[in-house]
Design an enzyme around this catalytic site. Structure first.
Site, PDB file in Angstrom:
ATOM      1  N   ASN A   1      13.129   8.393  -8.191  1.00 51.91           N
ATOM      2  CA  ASN A   1      13.451   7.672  -6.948  1.00 51.91           C
ATOM      3  C   ASN A   1      12.565   6.432  -6.747  1.00 51.91           C
ATOM      4  O   ASN A   1      12.963   5.482  -6.069  1.00 51.91           O
ATOM      5  CB  ASN A   1      13.319   8.589  -5.736  1.00 51.91           C
ATOM      6  CG  ASN A   1      11.987   9.310  -5.698  1.00 51.91           C
ATOM      7  OD1 ASN A   1      11.711  10.125  -6.572  1.00 51.91           O
ATOM      8  ND2 ASN A   1      11.137   8.993  -4.728  1.00 51.91           N
TER       9      ASN A   1
ATOM     10  N   SER B   1       0.816  -1.228   0.000  1.00 53.99           N
ATOM     11  CA  SER B   1       0.000   0.000   0.000  1.00 53.99           C
ATOM     12  C   SER B   1       0.845   1.271   0.000  1.00 53.99           C
ATOM     13  O   SER B   1       0.310   2.366  -0.155  1.00 53.99           O
ATOM     14  CB  SER B   1      -0.909   0.000   1.231  1.00 53.99           C
ATOM     15  OG  SER B   1      -0.091   0.072   2.387  1.00 53.99           O
ATOM     16  N   GLY B   2       2.157   1.137   0.129  1.00 54.17           N
ATOM     17  CA  GLY B   2       2.989   2.349   0.114  1.00 54.17           C
ATOM     18  C   GLY B   2       3.279   2.793  -1.318  1.00 54.17           C
ATOM     19  O   GLY B   2       2.836   2.157  -2.282  1.00 54.17           O
TER      20      GLY B   2
ATOM     21  N   CYS C   1      17.457   4.755  -2.579  1.00 57.43           N
ATOM     22  CA  CYS C   1      17.257   5.560  -3.803  1.00 57.43           C
ATOM     23  C   CYS C   1      18.422   6.526  -4.029  1.00 57.43           C
ATOM     24  O   CYS C   1      18.981   6.587  -5.126  1.00 57.43           O
ATOM     25  CB  CYS C   1      15.921   6.272  -3.739  1.00 57.43           C
ATOM     26  SG  CYS C   1      15.652   7.182  -2.211  1.00 57.43           S
TER      27      CYS C   1
END
Lengths: 350, 58, 350
Positions: free
Chosen positions: A317, A9-10, A149
């Site tokens: 990112n 869900s992120g 990232c």
């Protein structure tokens, strides 16, 4: 191959669902979320409405292991270290997007994360999931630790210089600028629009955790310890990272030399683009030009005034900085063309 | 086997596995309305589950 | 099939190159640009570096006609009206993204464009390139006139209501909000960052040219003349259009009726998503959720206080508002699956 996503869900989970939804060789078995269990994924990731028709689930690790060949862990720090052993024992390959297995030296976790690693034995087994540097190891690995990232950008900017001895006995300075999606989807006062909009906010001028990864990987290439002075600031975009790396050198370097060094190192890497144009308005790497794509644009310039090579890199990112490396590693493990499902042109202008 | 019931809010189609248990929550794929399953003399039926109010901005 | 793009250096041309670059059935023969002739396309469209390796050319119309089955015209108003006849005579199909052949009635060009149409005879031959309304005609057409970006959104928002008689003898009010890419790539004082950033600028509160297209298409559906009170404002995004359409009605309407009307009209259209959620933070259409995709999100609400149906639609002005309709039409003409090369999930968050 059958894959499941833990922590769907992120922003990272959503981006992984986006890329895997159109990946020809992948069947998404499960996307888990404790908070949104039972909800359709497009309730949380609206761009997937009409694309994916699955719901979030929250089954036991063993149930997931039964149904999956590979699991992607998009979990906060500390969670994967507990889950991964179970998956490995069940013969499931793990591609971990969290920081838990990135560092080789357990001591570094104590220093940078203030955390005693519960399974240091697995650190040796884990392969750092940056295909441009570790393609062979990734191919044979069961546990991939995808890079951070900003580390991805900084490492890719300076790798050719580290390899050719330009980062010897000197400190490199790295300024990273990142968009708001880098902070993840958990709401905080710092991330509400009225406070986050329009900032140039030095949120971690010292002590950023990604320092340890950059030092680890550049050190391997340079064959000696490298010290990195890293500062991170958030800027007024949603997606994108630019790193400006300052490498001081006694050697005299021309731009032609730099072209040669970077071309030799990156040869025909599918996702590295060397960007140092002499005209037009897109002369150096800029994350605005990579949004939605898996490309890392790498550039360079030489400053005779301070004997300094400025190495630049720009990525999205969420893609090359996270799920892009994960899916590239998946393709490598299953001996597919590395570009499969990843060769999106970026969206421009956006 | 799956039974399909109609969402009372938007008329969407909600797929319910026939081995569903009383009290399970299902949401409509089209409009997100949430329902609780109840068994009415052997027949699977839906009633509105109350949705906790989220922050919706202004 | 072999295609060429006339006017490849603008935002629309660049977006068309992006979509066609990964379209399995298309071979891009030429992308023309007088200003950038000889340059590689990625000098102007940096997202295409590593994706397309072609240069801009500027050959004669006959040369282009020889090498192409279809030409896309991304030219300013007035250019296509001169070029199109030559292509049609040479047996080349024309998909025109400019306004030159959108209106059936030549008089409307004088009223809205202050321009006397040089070839009114072709207006009858041209098919309005909105697949959701004109699929059969597009299939048999040689000349497609792709709709304007804001017209696309307004028409798709209200089409089901026009068809079911909800837009009878009354004026509809349409407020359109659009991003900066809608103004094209030609620099002007109004579009430099310092002036354009952060505006909510009513740039055309009255007399916007798209009004005529919306009235034409809704009139066809309603079977009578429709009057549209249209206002356009530019907002602080790059891509995206939201239209808020106010349709006053004597009839009493429930939300369930509206779902029925919209579902019946749009059935299983591949690129229309009905968005009226009862929870979460993505309850109504919002262009932020369509960026980079060909989806048109359509929503609705009923206001008993003013007996008003509010119809909403959100699109990416460069995709569904321009090249998306063009490539859908190409797929229809060549009897391909309409989704070919267009089924991208949007980028979120961005």
């Amino acid at each position: 191959m059958k894959v499941s996503i833990i922590g769907g869900s992120g922003f990272t989970g959503g981006e992984l669902l986006r890329i895997l939804a159109t990946h020809p060789n992948v069947e998404i078995k499960m996307a888990t979320s404790r908070r949104y269990v039972g909800d359709y994924v497009h309730r949380v990731h609206p761009n997937l409405r009409g694309i994916l028709d699955i719901q979030f689930t929250d089954p036991s690790t063993s149930k997931i292991a039964e149904e999956s060949d590979v699991v992607f862990l998009c979990t906060p720090a500390g969670v994967s270290a507990k889950m991964t052993p179970e998956f490995l024992e069940a013969g499931v390959k793990v591609i971990d997007l969290s920081p838990d297995f990135r560092l080789k030296n357990p001591g570094e976790y104590e220093r940078w994360y203030g955390w005693k690693h519960p399974r240091p034995d697995l650190l040796e087994k884990a392969v750092y999931g940056l295909p441009e540097l570790h393609r062979e190891d990734i191919q044979k690995a069961d546990l991939i630790a995808c890079p951070g990232c900003m580390s991805t950008a900084a490492i890719l900017a300076m790798a050719p210089l580290a390899k050719t001895g330009f980062i010897k006995q000197s400190i490199v300075v790295v300024d990273a600028m990142i968009g708001s999606s880098g902070a993840g989807a958990t709401p905080s006062l710092a991330s509400i629009h009225a406070e986050r909009y329009g900032v140039i906010r030095p949120y971690k001028p010292v002590g950023h955790r990604h320092t340890s990864e950059i030092e680890q990987e550049l050190g391997l290439l340079a064959g000696e310890n490298v010290k990195v002075a890293f500062s991170a600031s958030s800027v007024n975009i949603v997606r994108g990272i630019l790193v400006v790396c300052h490498c001081f050198t006694e050697k005299n370097v021309t731009v032609r030399d730099l072209w040669k060094i970077y071309r030799q190192f990156y040869g025909n890497e599918p996702f590295i683009r060397l960007v140092r144009d002499v005209k037009g308005i897109f002369r150096y790497p800029d994350p605005k030009l990579t949004v939605g794509s898996n490309f890392c644009d790498v550039g360079f310039e030489f400053d005779p005034y301070t004997n300094r090579i400025v190495a630049l890199a720009a990525i999205d990112n969420l893609v090359k900085g996270a799920v892009g490396n994960a899916v590239q590693s998946l393709n490598i493990i299953y001996e597919l063309d590395e570009k499969t499902g990843l060769m999106y042109p970026g969206i421009h202008p956006v | 086997m799956v039974i399909v019931l109609e969402c009372s809010e938007c008329g969407g189609r909600i797929k319910i596995p026939d081995d569903v248990l009383e009290g399970e929550i299902f949401s409509c794929p089209d409009c997100g309305m949430e329902y609780e399953v109840y068994i009415n003399n052997g027949k699977v039926e839906l009633k509105h589950a109350e949705i906790e109010g989220e922050d919706w901005g202004e």
